[in-house]
Design a protein around this motif. Structure first.
Motif, short mmCIF file in Angstrom:
data_model
loop_
_atom_site.label_atom_id
_atom_site.label_comp_id
_atom_site.label_asym_id
_atom_site.label_seq_id
_atom_site.Cartn_x
_atom_site.Cartn_y
_atom_site.Cartn_z
N PHE A 1 67.36 11.35 25.53
CA PHE A 1 67.39 12.67 24.75
C PHE A 1 66.55 12.45 23.64
O PHE A 1 66.62 11.50 22.81
N PHE A 2 65.79 13.67 23.19
CA PHE A 2 64.88 13.62 22.13
C PHE A 2 65.01 14.85 21.34
O PHE A 2 64.79 16.11 21.88
N SER A 3 65.39 14.69 20.09
CA SER A 3 65.40 15.79 19.27
C SER A 3 64.31 15.84 17.97
O SER A 3 64.22 14.72 17.48
N HIS A 4 63.66 16.98 17.96
CA HIS A 4 62.65 17.16 16.94
C HIS A 4 63.04 17.82 16.03
O HIS A 4 61.88 18.46 15.05
N SER A 5 64.14 18.39 15.69
CA SER A 5 64.62 19.23 14.61
C SER A 5 65.88 18.59 13.79
O SER A 5 66.88 18.07 14.61
N GLN A 6 65.71 18.86 12.41
CA GLN A 6 66.97 18.23 11.61
C GLN A 6 67.89 19.12 11.94
O GLN A 6 69.24 18.56 11.92
N HIS A 7 67.78 20.38 12.15
CA HIS A 7 68.87 21.25 12.35
C HIS A 7 69.68 20.94 13.65
O HIS A 7 70.98 20.93 13.64
N VAL B 1 68.55 6.23 25.91
CA VAL B 1 67.75 6.25 24.83
C VAL B 1 67.86 7.55 24.12
O VAL B 1 68.08 8.68 24.77
N PHE B 2 68.52 7.47 22.70
CA PHE B 2 68.88 8.61 21.96
C PHE B 2 67.91 8.42 20.78
O PHE B 2 67.75 7.69 20.06
N SER B 3 67.02 9.65 20.81
CA SER B 3 65.57 9.59 19.68
C SER B 3 65.90 11.00 18.68
O SER B 3 65.88 11.98 19.29
N LEU B 4 66.04 10.72 17.27
CA LEU B 4 66.07 11.79 16.36
C LEU B 4 64.79 11.58 15.53
O LEU B 4 64.75 10.88 14.61
N ARG C 1 76.72 3.25 26.11
CA ARG C 1 75.78 2.45 27.06
C ARG C 1 74.34 2.58 26.51
O ARG C 1 73.16 2.02 27.19
N LEU C 2 74.24 2.96 25.29
CA LEU C 2 73.12 3.18 24.71
C LEU C 2 72.17 1.87 24.39
O LEU C 2 72.82 1.13 23.86
N ILE C 3 70.84 1.90 24.77
CA ILE C 3 70.09 0.67 24.56
C ILE C 3 69.19 0.86 23.58
O ILE C 3 68.99 -0.19 22.88
N ARG C 4 68.79 2.01 23.43
CA ARG C 4 67.56 2.18 22.28
C ARG C 4 67.93 3.50 21.50
O ARG C 4 68.30 4.53 22.10
N ILE C 5 67.75 3.32 20.16
CA ILE C 5 67.94 4.65 19.37
C ILE C 5 66.80 4.60 18.26
O ILE C 5 66.19 3.63 17.96
N VAL C 6 66.23 5.93 18.17
CA VAL C 6 65.38 6.27 17.36
C VAL C 6 66.09 7.12 16.23
O VAL C 6 66.29 8.09 16.58
N CYS C 7 65.67 6.94 15.10
CA CYS C 7 66.29 7.54 13.87
C CYS C 7 65.69 6.81 12.40
O CYS C 7 65.08 5.93 12.77
N MET D 1 64.13 1.80 16.86
CA MET D 1 62.91 2.50 16.16
C MET D 1 63.28 3.24 15.00
O MET D 1 64.00 4.36 14.96
N ILE D 2 62.71 2.64 13.90
CA ILE D 2 62.82 3.22 12.39
C ILE D 2 61.65 4.44 12.29
O ILE D 2 60.73 3.79 12.26
N SER D 3 62.10 5.63 12.59
CA SER D 3 61.14 6.84 12.61
C SER D 3 60.41 6.87 11.09
O SER D 3 59.23 7.29 11.27
N ASP D 4 60.92 6.74 10.15
CA ASP D 4 60.15 6.83 8.93
C ASP D 4 60.93 5.83 7.71
O ASP D 4 61.84 6.36 6.82
N PRO D 5 60.16 4.73 7.63
CA PRO D 5 60.68 3.88 6.77
C PRO D 5 60.08 3.86 5.28
O PRO D 5 59.97 2.86 4.58
N LYS D 6 59.45 4.96 5.06
CA LYS D 6 58.85 5.40 3.66
C LYS D 6 59.89 5.84 2.87
O LYS D 6 59.52 6.06 1.69
N LYS D 7 61.01 6.45 3.23
CA LYS D 7 61.68 7.43 2.48
C LYS D 7 62.68 6.58 1.46
O LYS D 7 63.03 7.16 0.49
N LEU D 8 63.00 5.34 1.70
CA LEU D 8 63.99 4.62 0.89
C LEU D 8 63.58 3.48 0.48
O LEU D 8 62.46 3.01 0.76
N PRO D 9 64.04 2.97 -0.87
CA PRO D 9 63.32 1.64 -1.40
C PRO D 9 63.48 0.59 -0.52
O PRO D 9 64.48 0.44 0.33
N ILE D 10 62.83 -0.31 -0.32
CA ILE D 10 62.53 -1.44 0.52
C ILE D 10 63.98 -2.31 0.50
O ILE D 10 64.57 -2.76 1.56
N ASP D 11 64.60 -2.68 -0.84
CA ASP D 11 65.96 -3.39 -0.80
C ASP D 11 66.89 -2.61 0.02
O ASP D 11 67.74 -3.28 0.83
N GLN D 12 66.98 -1.34 -0.10
CA GLN D 12 67.95 -0.43 0.64
C GLN D 12 67.72 -0.53 2.00
O GLN D 12 68.68 -0.62 2.80
#
Length: 278
Positions: free
Chosen positions: A102-108, A128-131, A150-156, A192-203
């Protein structure tokens, strides 16, 4: 010309992939009619017409047993005006009863999807569950893990600490995570971390530790392109935290982290002191 037992036209009896890059163009369910044993993937813009077809038309008289993958885009802003939580719950219950990917391309869609998940309803097919490019908080992340055992891979995104997790240190947060998960042990092996730029590195580093502690089978964390320097900083801090045994009570089975590249995409691999079987 093929007709259904009810005398309705079957126009696409051998359809395997329905990929529509715009709103559903037909007036009824003709695209999905008569291909229950063939349809493998649906890629569609979610709007009122497609919701009504998938929920209330003839398709839902029986599940699509061979439907493996669904990709949803949102018809913004219309989608926020016509779907109640109950409609979403019915819709996703039908979809999640069949699909493995399953793949979602929408925040809503993502927000409504998580809100509609029944804490007592589990879907064993999902692997596989991808946000994609969607923000998710830690409570939502845990809700998804429990809904798909039974989820093996998550993207978010890296889950944000909000609600009951606000103001807690790492150990307190992990204690709350264990309380929420109870005896449930997620099978997730890849994140899979889809956007690692939004938070401080320590967080980000702290949340990776928390997720690795909550998911005893997690062995790979993947990142997108163009974040090499940021991933290197995250990797360095993770290695240092393990060397200093800062989080041994949270991730006692983690022996080391290693950094690798696959198709130019950086990955952090996890080596544990013992193998944990699925």
């Amino acid at each position: 010309m093929m007709l259904s037992p009810a005398g309705r036209l079957i126009a696409f009896p051998h359809l395997k992939v329905a990929e529509i890059g715009f709103r559903y163009p037909f007036a009824d369910d003709i695209l999905f009619r008569g291909n229950n044993k063939m349809l493998d993937c649906v890629n569609v813009v979610l709007d009122s017409k497609i919701i009504n077809i998938l929920l209330f038309d003839r398709w839902v008289n029986g599940r699509k047993p061979y439907l493996r993958s669904m990709v949803l885009f949102a018809a913004v802003p219309q989608i926020s005006q016509f779907c109640s939580t109950s409609m979403y719950r019915q819709f996703f219950d039908k979809i999640f009863g069949s699909v493995k990917f399953f793949f979602s391309h929408s925040q809503h869609i993502t927000d409504s999807l998580v809100k509609s998940l029944d804490p007592y309803q589990h879907y064993d097919n999902m692997q596989v569950f991808s946000l994609i490019n969607c923000t998710i908080d830690l409570s939502q992340f845990l809700t998804v893990l429990k809904a798909f055992p039974r989820l093996i891979r998550i993207v978010c995104s890296v889950p944000i600490c909000s609600g009951v997790f606000v103001g807690k240190n790492t150990k307190e947060t992990f204690s709350s995570i264990k309380s929420i998960l109870g005896d449930f042990r997620p099978r997730v092996a890849y994140w899979m971390i889809s956007d690692p730029k939004k938070l401080p590195i320590d967080q980000i580093m702290e949340l990776i530790i928390l997720v690795a502690g909550a998911c005893p089978n997690l062995r790979g964390i993947n990142f997108g392109l163009r974040v090499e320097e940021r991933v290197l900083d995250i990797y360095t801090k993770l290695c240092r935290s393990i060397q200093l045994a800062q989080h041994h009570d949270i991730v006692p089975t983690i022996k080391s982290f290693t950094l690798s590249y696959e198709m130019s995409k950086p990955s952090i691999n996890i080596t544990r002191t013992k193998n944990i079987s699925f």
